[in-house]
Design an enzyme around this catalytic site. Structure first.
Site, PDB file in Angstrom:
ATOM      1  N   HIS A   1       0.822  -1.214   0.000  1.00  0.00           N
ATOM      2  CA  HIS A   1       0.000   0.000   0.000  1.00  0.00           C
ATOM      3  C   HIS A   1       0.854   1.261   0.000  1.00  0.00           C
ATOM      4  O   HIS A   1       0.483   2.284   0.586  1.00  0.00           O
ATOM      5  CB  HIS A   1      -0.930   0.024   1.233  1.00  0.00           C
ATOM      6  CG  HIS A   1      -1.981  -1.032   1.182  1.00  0.00           C
ATOM      7  ND1 HIS A   1      -3.243  -0.832   0.649  1.00  0.00           N
ATOM      8  CD2 HIS A   1      -1.948  -2.319   1.589  1.00  0.00           C
ATOM      9  CE1 HIS A   1      -3.946  -1.958   0.748  1.00  0.00           C
ATOM     10  NE2 HIS A   1      -3.188  -2.875   1.295  1.00  0.00           N
TER      11      HIS A   1
ATOM     12  N   TYR B   1       0.538  -3.995  12.053  1.00  0.00           N
ATOM     13  CA  TYR B   1       0.481  -2.572  11.677  1.00  0.00           C
ATOM     14  C   TYR B   1       1.308  -1.691  12.604  1.00  0.00           C
ATOM     15  O   TYR B   1       2.160  -0.931  12.165  1.00  0.00           O
ATOM     16  CB  TYR B   1      -0.976  -2.110  11.626  1.00  0.00           C
ATOM     17  CG  TYR B   1      -1.664  -2.646  10.415  1.00  0.00           C
ATOM     18  CD1 TYR B   1      -1.901  -4.017  10.284  1.00  0.00           C
ATOM     19  CD2 TYR B   1      -2.025  -1.834   9.358  1.00  0.00           C
ATOM     20  CE1 TYR B   1      -2.482  -4.531   9.153  1.00  0.00           C
ATOM     21  CE2 TYR B   1      -2.616  -2.342   8.230  1.00  0.00           C
ATOM     22  CZ  TYR B   1      -2.836  -3.693   8.134  1.00  0.00           C
ATOM     23  OH  TYR B   1      -3.393  -4.215   7.001  1.00  0.00           O
TER      24      TYR B   1
ATOM     25  N   ASN C   1     -10.321  -2.642   2.604  1.00  0.00           N
ATOM     26  CA  ASN C   1     -10.039  -2.566   1.157  1.00  0.00           C
ATOM     27  C   ASN C   1     -11.328  -2.285   0.423  1.00  0.00           C
ATOM     28  O   ASN C   1     -12.398  -2.239   1.022  1.00  0.00           O
ATOM     29  CB  ASN C   1      -9.471  -3.925   0.678  1.00  0.00           C
ATOM     30  CG  ASN C   1      -7.972  -4.044   0.919  1.00  0.00           C
ATOM     31  OD1 ASN C   1      -7.284  -3.059   1.175  1.00  0.00           O
ATOM     32  ND2 ASN C   1      -7.468  -5.268   0.861  1.00  0.00           N
TER      33      ASN C   1
HETATM   34 FE1  HDE Z   1      -2.477  -4.733   5.339  1.00  0.00          FE
HETATM   35  N1  HDE Z   1      -0.737  -3.938   5.912  1.00  0.00           N
HETATM   36  N2  HDE Z   1      -1.911  -6.497   6.078  1.00  0.00           N
HETATM   37  N3  HDE Z   1      -4.226  -5.596   4.766  1.00  0.00           N
HETATM   38  N4  HDE Z   1      -3.091  -2.977   4.764  1.00  0.00           N
HETATM   39  C1  HDE Z   1      -0.336  -2.648   5.728  1.00  0.00           C
HETATM   40  O1  HDE Z   1       0.816  -1.289   7.268  1.00  0.00           O
HETATM   41  C2  HDE Z   1      -0.875  -6.717   6.918  1.00  0.00           C
HETATM   42  C3  HDE Z   1      -4.593  -6.917   4.881  1.00  0.00           C
HETATM   43  C4  HDE Z   1      -4.362  -2.617   4.373  1.00  0.00           C
HETATM   44  O2  HDE Z   1      -3.097   3.544   4.183  1.00  0.00           O
HETATM   45  C5  HDE Z   1       0.978  -2.356   6.335  1.00  0.00           C
HETATM   46  O3  HDE Z   1       1.621   0.822   7.464  1.00  0.00           O
HETATM   47  C6  HDE Z   1      -0.849  -8.081   7.362  1.00  0.00           C
HETATM   48  C7  HDE Z   1      -5.988  -7.086   4.698  1.00  0.00           C
HETATM   49  C8  HDE Z   1      -4.425  -1.245   4.070  1.00  0.00           C
HETATM   50  O4  HDE Z   1      -1.504   3.351   5.700  1.00  0.00           O
HETATM   51  C9  HDE Z   1       1.351  -3.640   7.020  1.00  0.00           C
HETATM   52  C10 HDE Z   1      -1.880  -8.704   6.727  1.00  0.00           C
HETATM   53  C11 HDE Z   1      -6.488  -5.831   4.453  1.00  0.00           C
HETATM   54  C12 HDE Z   1      -3.156  -0.736   4.289  1.00  0.00           C
HETATM   55  C13 HDE Z   1       0.172  -4.535   6.702  1.00  0.00           C
HETATM   56  C14 HDE Z   1      -2.537  -7.714   5.944  1.00  0.00           C
HETATM   57  C15 HDE Z   1      -5.376  -4.920   4.503  1.00  0.00           C
HETATM   58  C16 HDE Z   1      -2.350  -1.825   4.730  1.00  0.00           C
HETATM   59  C17 HDE Z   1       2.010  -1.883   5.375  1.00  0.00           C
HETATM   60  C18 HDE Z   1      -2.279 -10.160   6.781  1.00  0.00           C
HETATM   61  C19 HDE Z   1      -7.924  -5.420   4.139  1.00  0.00           C
HETATM   62  C20 HDE Z   1      -2.680   0.700   4.091  1.00  0.00           C
HETATM   63  C21 HDE Z   1       2.644  -0.745   6.018  1.00  0.00           C
HETATM   64  C22 HDE Z   1      -2.671 -10.598   8.067  1.00  0.00           C
HETATM   65  C23 HDE Z   1      -8.895  -5.905   5.075  1.00  0.00           C
HETATM   66  C24 HDE Z   1      -2.945   1.503   5.329  1.00  0.00           C
HETATM   67  C25 HDE Z   1       1.683  -0.283   6.970  1.00  0.00           C
HETATM   68  C26 HDE Z   1      -2.490   2.926   5.059  1.00  0.00           C
HETATM   69  C27 HDE Z   1      -0.995  -1.690   5.120  1.00  0.00           C
HETATM   70  C28 HDE Z   1       0.103  -5.734   7.267  1.00  0.00           C
HETATM   71  C29 HDE Z   1      -3.650  -7.997   5.067  1.00  0.00           C
HETATM   72  C30 HDE Z   1      -5.517  -3.513   4.231  1.00  0.00           C
HETATM   73  C31 HDE Z   1       2.658  -4.255   6.569  1.00  0.00           C
HETATM   74  C32 HDE Z   1       0.199  -8.684   8.325  1.00  0.00           C
HETATM   75  C33 HDE Z   1      -6.741  -8.412   4.776  1.00  0.00           C
HETATM   76  C34 HDE Z   1      -5.653  -0.491   3.611  1.00  0.00           C
HETATM   77  O5  HDE Z   1       1.456  -3.410   8.378  1.00  0.00           O
END
Ligand code: HDE
Length: 486
Positions: free
Chosen positions: A56, A339, A129
């Site tokens: 993202h 996060y 999302n």
């Molecule tokens: Fe993320 N995700 N994610 N994700 N995600 C990040 O946070 C993570 C997942 C989503 O605008 C990271 O600051 C794991 C699902 C958004 O700042 C990180 C898993 C959904 C954003 C991270 C998921 C999301 C992120 C990257 C699996 C929708 C942007 C850097 C368990 C429901 C937020 C950061 C923003 C960002 C981890 C899966 C949505 C790496 C471990 C499912 C919208 O922390």
């Protein structure tokens, strides 16, 4: 108002005498190390970039407000949802998933829909999302999945073999990849897409009664997608097409809005529902649990400064408020760690003190020091229990609602392995035209895969979801559905 220009200063506030010329020994002599303004300016320049988000990375943000339009206090004691008409300031960040900070907006990819509600009981972050489901359902697979979405470690190129190898070996991804390759896979703008919490969450009312919920943000602008070839053209002409559209729309007073709904499942239903309601690769039927209106979100203010407000925004699914809690969804559970750990790495241990992340209510705790600490508490007692009867004190009324756990501790997979019914339903819901575009998108993206074994494995999944679907993809790829599958 004096029309005198502000004096330029160094970061320590000393006025700068000359910002055009370095200090040298004579007009052809070497630059002097005493030119501390030069040294500071170059040194800070080298440190302007913070690590981009590991996923993202590319996005845009906006401020706005959320207004309650329906009293759901019988389901949750969350203060910001407690009365019709109550308004809460919020900030949202939209994003793509796989691309780097400078990548194009109009790609086929889910879009982040991350909302931070600045409630009077702390920030509530709903980090979703634009799709109600996800590719996988256990956090432990997330790094592997993302590695296949990013660049091949040897060629540094995007790698269709990796993408389809992983998906064909992870049949739970079928529902989400169908959504992704359908007409919603490339949104026309950030304004013309819905947002979802995706996971199941828990609401708790003031009697301690719990309910399971799923969130739906429905765009008042409608939902519109881009055809793949148009999207490719735009990506070349203007990689920031979505960022620019959002900024210009708000700038000219055309404020985008979404209605927020929830589906509510009674707590006990989760035990008997026909599939695991915490499995984020599945949606709940709206016949079983219809959508109920909660309120309306309006975006009416652009960031003043992109880095300060968008690049440094820190969302976490773990930022709950009383009345809203986690569910046992294994993806959500993993995100509760992921996060804040990412934020501590990317923007520092005290990232929640930054204006964009700071709650509107008072923060009281014994967390001290750490890099870039700004307000470091007061007094000399930063521990408890203590015999000085100090503040802050915990508030038992804000404890999470107790819930039963059962079974043995183990590495447990989800019981339901039906990855095909909902994906097949989604396919059969599509019109003939939508199906044609879906098949074209899948065939186009699978064609470059150089192993037939991968293609045939994926065709088997399509076939199991709907035989016609499997046959059409196989034909498009010049292959046949594997004999043993029929
Ligand atoms: Fe993320 N995700 N994610 N994700 N995600 C990040 O946070 C993570 C997942 C989503 O605008 C990271 O600051 C794991 C699902 C958004 O700042 C990180 C898993 C959904 C954003 C991270 C998921 C999301 C992120 C990257 C699996 C929708 C942007 C850097 C368990 C429901 C937020 C950061 C923003 C960002 C981890 C899966 C949505 C790496 C471990 C499912 C919208 O922390």
């Amino acid at each position: 108002m004096s029309n005198e220009k502000k004096r330029m200063t160094t970061a320590s506030g000393a006025p700068v005498g000359d910002n055009q010329n370095s200090i040298t020994a004579g007009n052809r002599g070497p630059t002097l190390i005493q030119d501390v303004h030069l040294l500071e300016k170059l040194a800070h320049f080298n440190r302007e970039r913070v690590p981009e988000r590991v996923v993202h990375a590319k996005g845009a943000g906006a401020h706005g407000y959320f207004e309650v339009t329906n009293d759901l206090s019988k389901y949750t004691k969350a203060d910001f949802l407690s009365e019709v008409g109550k308004r809460t300031p919020m900030f949202i960040r939209f994003s793509t998933v796989a691309g780097e900070l400078g990548s194009a907006d109009t790609v086929r990819d889910p879009r982040g829909f991350a909302v931070k509600f600045y409630t009077e009981e702390g920030n509530y972050d709903l980090v979703g999302n634009n799709t109600p489901i996800f590719f996988i359902r256990d956090a432990i697979k997330f790094p592997d999945f993302i590695h296949t979405q990013k660049r091949n470690p040897k060629t540094h190129l995007k790698d269709k073999n990796a993408v389809w190898d992983f998906w064909s070996l992870s049949p739970e991804s079928l529902h989400q990849i169908t959504y992704l390759h359908g007409d919603r896979g490339i949104p026309a703008t950030f304004r013309h897409m819905n947002g979802y919490g995706s996971h199941t969450f828990k609401w708790v009312n003031d009697k301690g009664e719990a309910f399971w919920v799923k969130y739906h943000f429905i765009s008042e602008q409608g939902v519109k997608g881009l055809d793949e070839d148009v999207a490719g053209q735009i990506a070349g002409d203007n990689p920031d097409y979505h960022v620019e559209d959002l900024y210009n729309s708000i700038d000219k007073g055309d404020f985008p809005a979404w209605k927020l709904y929830v589906q509510i499942m009674p707590y006990e239903d989760a035990k008997t529902y026909r599939f695991d309601p915490f499995d984020v690769t599945k949606v709940w039927s709206q016949k079983d649990y219809p959508r109920i209106e909660v309120g309306r979100m309006v975006l009416d203010r652009n960031p003043e400064n992109y880095f300060a407000e968008v690049e440094q925004a820190a969302f976490s699914p773990g930022n709950f408020v009383p009345g809203i809690e986690a569910s046992p969804d294994k993806m959500l559970q993993g995100r509760l760690f992921g996060y804040s750990d990412a934020h501590r790495y990317r923007i520092g241990a005290n990232h929640q003190e930054l204006p964009i992340n700071r709650p509107v209510n008072e923060v009281n705790n014994n967390q001290f020091d750490g890099q870039m600490r700004y307000s470091n508490g007061s007094g000399s007692v930063n521990y408890e229990p203590n015999s000085y009867d100090t503040e802050p004190k915990e508030d038992p009324a804000s404890k999470i609602s107790p819930f039963e756990v059962y079974g043995e501790a183990d590495s447990v997979s989800y019981d339901s392995d039906d990855h095909y019914t909902q994906a097949g339903d989604l396919y059969r819901l599509m019109s003939a035209d939508e199906k044609d575009r879906l098949i074209d998108a899948f065939v186009g993206h699978m064609k470059p895969v150089d192993k037939d074994e991968i293609k045939l494995r994926q065709i088997e999944h399509f076939y199991k979801a709907d035989p016609e679907w499997g046959e059409r993809i196989a034909k498009g790829l010049g292959l046949s559905v594997p004999e043993g599958v029929k």
